[in-house]
Enzyme design. Sequence first.
Site, PDB file in Angstrom:
ATOM      1  N   ASP A 135       0.826  -1.211   0.000  1.00 43.70           N
ATOM      2  CA  ASP A 135       0.000   0.000   0.000  1.00 43.70           C
ATOM      3  C   ASP A 135       0.858   1.258   0.000  1.00 43.70           C
ATOM      4  OD1 ASP A 135       0.841  -0.683   2.622  1.00 43.70           O
ATOM      5  OD2 ASP A 135      -0.679   0.607   3.507  1.00 43.70           O
ATOM      6  N   GLU A 201       0.178  -1.300   5.726  1.00 44.42           N
ATOM      7  CA  GLU A 201       1.242  -0.803   6.605  1.00 44.42           C
ATOM      8  C   GLU A 201       1.018   0.648   6.981  1.00 44.42           C
ATOM      9  OE1 GLU A 201       4.703   1.227   7.968  1.00 44.42           O
ATOM     10  OE2 GLU A 201       3.810   1.594   6.013  1.00 44.42           O
TER      11      GLU A 201
HETATM   12 ZN   LIG Z   1       6.503   2.397   4.241  1.00 40.34          ZN
END
Ligand SMILES: [Zn+2]
Length: 516
Positions: A135, A201
């Site tokens: 992401d 994340e």
């Molecule tokens: Zn990162």
Amino acid sequence: MFLSHLPRRLFRTFAGFTVAIILICTVRTIVVVLSNTRKLNHCDVHEGDEYIALSEARWEAMKKSLTFKTISYDDSNDVETEEFKRLLEYIIAGHPTVFQSRLVTYEIVANYSLLIRVQGKDKALLPYMLAAHLDVVPVVENQWSVNPFSGIEDEEGTLVYGRGTLDDKGGLMAQLSALEFFLARGRVPDRSFFLAYGHDEEIMGMDGAASIARTLSQQGVDRLHFVLDEGLLVLKGMMPGIDYNLASIGVTEKGFMDVNISVVYTGGHSSMPNKESAVSILAKAVEKLHVTQMPAEMDELADEPFKLLAPIAGFPMNFVFSNLWLFRPIIGYVASKDKTLQGIVRTTRAPTIFQAGAKSNVIPSSAWAIVNHRIHPRDSKETVLEHLRWTINDERVKIVAAGEYYKPHPVSPFDRSTSLPYQVVADTAEQLFENTISIPGIMVAATDTKHYLHLSENIYRFNPILAGQREIATIHAEDEFISRENYRRMINFYYHLFINADRTKLENRQTANDEL
Ligand SMILES: [Zn+2]
């Protein structure tokens, strides 16, 4: 008679003392500089067993990965799930050697994350894990000079712009490209390893990395040789007097805590103000905590880079670094006053939200603010709250920990002469980056490693990217980019890591002088 001699005697004693100190410092500097036996091995630069060239196909593959809008939003319900699925399909189709290898097994975890296992020859060796994430953070499109999801190059074709180039699709694609090459050359690692790619994340990895950790434990994987995730960079020309690049390897990660501070106090009409108000009391508290930061301290980890740099720094830095016993307080003071460096020596706090009032003619009866903390490994939630209470010193201000809280991570070993995993990462960085020295550092931003802490005491956070101010300024900001040169280095770093991680014995390495 005696008294009249006192100033001269005092002066003589003082002068003698100063000369002695200068002498001691000079001798120590000479000893430290002469102890420099550093020899760096660099790998070959022609494609072969030792080196991967950056072919157009490898470069184009990375560029294409930037076109998938795999954005993580804070209110995460509208994650663009299709884009994640398309990126996964693209990754799998684009690395046929990896995904069809008999050594490789993989699974999609929590719908959008990817866990790959590469089987090594020697089952007795502990496996290790490389992590990255699929992401990216959102963009403010009108602040970019190019489309952030187009994978567009600059005019000279030396770099590509795009959200995720540095954080973290560059790393992810480089690992896969390196593995594709590694397996295509018929190599079989001795040690098994995992590649763990979470999909959230940037919003704390509660779904992706957390599920990957659970999947590993269901498969009976409860110990790893080491984990290497994204993290600190190879810093170019950051320190005056040091002609080396600094490969800064994150050996710990600061904790994170928001604290809500609030005041309830008599409100009323704005034409009749009291001496104090909720706003004025809160404003005073915020001002106090802003100017009085938590104490700064030089500890073993903060000392280590200076010890390592002492033999190679130019004058006068080598003189200062060779004599930390004398200069440590000054270095600590300078670091504590520097906006960027202070994070190494203390827990930082910053008021980030300040709220009160709704109407211009009404004195509000309440006011609140959020203070964001980045907690140093030597502090805890309790010591931070205690210091906040002590600083504000006003019982009318309510202080409550609010929202997400993450503990600072334990400090992983960073002595290259005794820690095999640290040696492997530090050696590989120096092998790939010319004129570079590896030093341990503190990661001030968050990574997915918080979900992997139970798996190993050796958790490292490092991005093999040679970065100047220009690169650093674009992370999570506009016009993020990666150069061809950097991407080539990244691929080769991971390739050499696959090879070096097979080591089972420490190699003789010069280490920082502990007596500095
Ligand atoms: Zn990162």
